[in-house]
Scaffold this motif. Structure first.
Motif, mmCIF file in Angstrom:
data_model
loop_
_atom_site.group_PDB
_atom_site.id
_atom_site.type_symbol
_atom_site.label_atom_id
_atom_site.label_comp_id
_atom_site.label_asym_id
_atom_site.label_seq_id
_atom_site.Cartn_x
_atom_site.Cartn_y
_atom_site.Cartn_z
ATOM 1 N N LEU A 173 4.232 8.870 4.579
ATOM 2 C CA LEU A 173 4.486 7.802 4.514
ATOM 3 C C LEU A 173 6.073 7.654 5.116
ATOM 4 N N ALA A 174 6.667 8.968 4.904
ATOM 5 C CA ALA A 174 8.066 8.597 5.354
ATOM 6 C C ALA A 174 8.044 7.742 6.893
ATOM 7 N N ASP A 175 6.669 9.290 7.456
ATOM 8 C CA ASP A 175 6.556 7.939 9.142
ATOM 9 C C ASP A 175 6.371 6.835 8.744
ATOM 10 N N ALA A 176 4.810 6.538 7.815
ATOM 11 C CA ALA A 176 5.102 5.264 7.817
ATOM 12 C C ALA A 176 5.938 3.660 7.925
ATOM 13 N N TYR A 177 6.734 4.105 6.884
ATOM 14 C CA TYR A 177 7.744 3.235 6.167
ATOM 15 C C TYR A 177 8.754 3.126 7.526
ATOM 16 N N ASP A 178 9.560 4.613 8.426
ATOM 17 C CA ASP A 178 9.610 4.153 9.707
ATOM 18 C C ASP A 178 9.158 3.547 10.335
ATOM 19 N N HIS A 179 7.798 2.783 10.477
ATOM 20 C CA HIS A 179 7.246 2.110 11.377
ATOM 21 C C HIS A 179 7.742 1.150 10.927
ATOM 22 N N TYR A 196 1.328 -0.907 -0.282
ATOM 23 C CA TYR A 196 0.410 -0.065 -0.001
ATOM 24 C C TYR A 196 0.577 0.933 0.134
ATOM 25 N N LEU A 197 1.889 1.470 0.561
ATOM 26 C CA LEU A 197 2.575 2.541 1.208
ATOM 27 C C LEU A 197 3.723 2.326 -0.603
ATOM 28 N N PRO A 248 3.748 17.512 0.631
ATOM 29 C CA PRO A 248 4.803 17.688 1.833
ATOM 30 C C PRO A 248 3.807 16.434 3.345
ATOM 31 N N VAL A 249 2.575 17.279 3.293
ATOM 32 C CA VAL A 249 2.222 16.446 4.999
ATOM 33 C C VAL A 249 1.853 14.598 3.916
ATOM 34 N N LEU A 250 1.498 14.866 2.538
ATOM 35 C CA LEU A 250 1.629 13.061 2.713
ATOM 36 C C LEU A 250 3.309 12.389 2.684
ATOM 37 N N ILE A 256 13.099 9.696 1.118
ATOM 38 C CA ILE A 256 11.662 10.439 1.658
ATOM 39 C C ILE A 256 11.763 12.047 1.993
ATOM 40 N N ARG A 257 12.875 11.711 3.406
ATOM 41 C CA ARG A 257 13.286 12.801 3.592
ATOM 42 C C ARG A 257 13.711 13.506 3.218
ATOM 43 N N ARG A 258 14.780 12.943 2.512
ATOM 44 C CA ARG A 258 15.572 13.568 2.014
ATOM 45 C C ARG A 258 14.409 14.660 0.925
#
Length: 168
Positions: free
Chosen positions: A51-57, A33-34, A45-47, A87-89
Motif C-alpha cells: 500500500l505504501a509503495d502504491a501511494y508513493d506511485h 481502491y487503496l 506488513p506485506v500488504l 503507513i511507513r511509520r
C-alpha cells in the motif's frame, strides 16, 4: 496487482492525445481502491508495504508538475505521499528492529519533505527535512556505510537549500 495496473496502464496511455481524463479516472479509482484496502489492511506488513509503495506511485503521478492535469495536482501528490508516510511509520512501529522498514520510512520522510517544498509549504518541509537529518545521522551511527553517508549528505544538502530559501 494495483501497482502493476497503475504503472502499466498509466505508462501505456500517458502520451496519447486526449488521455488526460482517462488518466485522472485511473488515479481517482486507484486512490479509492487503496483507501478501502488500507482501511482493511490490519497489521499485515506485506500488504501495508505494498500500500505504501502504491501511494508513493500515486503521489508521483499526481504530484509531478509536468504531469499534473485536472484533479491531479502537486497538492494531491502531497496528500498521497502523506498516506504512504503514515503507513511507513506504522510499519516501523510494528517492527522497530526492521532495518528495511527504517530505510523505507527515511525515504518517505524525505520524499514528503520534497513534495511540501515543491508546493511552497516550507515549514512542513523544514520539519520533515530535520527529521530526515536526525534519521540519517542515526543510521550512520548504527552502521557507517557509503549508503548511509550518501543519505546524510543528501539530507544536509536538502536542509541547507531549504534554510537558505527561508533566509537563514
Amino acid at each position: 496487482w494495483m501497482q502493476s495496473f497503475l504503472f502499466e496502464f498509466d505508462d501505456a496511455i500517458k502520451n496519447l492525445p486526449g488521455s488526460s481524463a482517462a488518466r485522472e479516472l485511473v488515479v481517482q479509482r486507484a486512490v479509492e481502491y487503496l483507501d478501502n484496502l488500507a482501511s482493511e489492511a490490519g497489521d499485515d506488513p506485506v500488504l501495508l508495504n505494498d500500500l505504501a509503495d502504491a501511494y508513493d506511485h500515486v503521489a508521483h503521478l499526481t504530484g509531478a508538475f509536468r504531469e499534473a492535469r485536472g484533479d491531479n495536482s502537486p497538492r494531491m501528490g502531497v496528500e498521497n505521499q502523506l498516506k504512504s508516510l503514515a503507513i511507513r511509520r506504522r510499519l516501523l512501529a510494528l517492527n522497530p528492529g526492521d532495518a528495511k522498514a527504517r530505510s523505507n520510512l527515511s525515504g518517505s520522510v524525505w520524499a514528503t519533505a520534497q513534495r511540501y517544498s515543491a508546493i511552497g509549504d516550507l515549514q512542513h518541509a523544514r520539519e520533515l527535512f530535520r527529521e530526515h537529518l536526525r534519521m540519517s545521522e542515526a543510521a550512520v551511527q548504527r552502521a557507517d556505510s557509503v549508503e548511509g553517508r550518501y543519505g546524510l549528505g543528501t539530507s544536509y544538502t536538502s536542509s541547507g537549500f531549504l534554510e537558505r530559501g527561508l533566509g537563514h
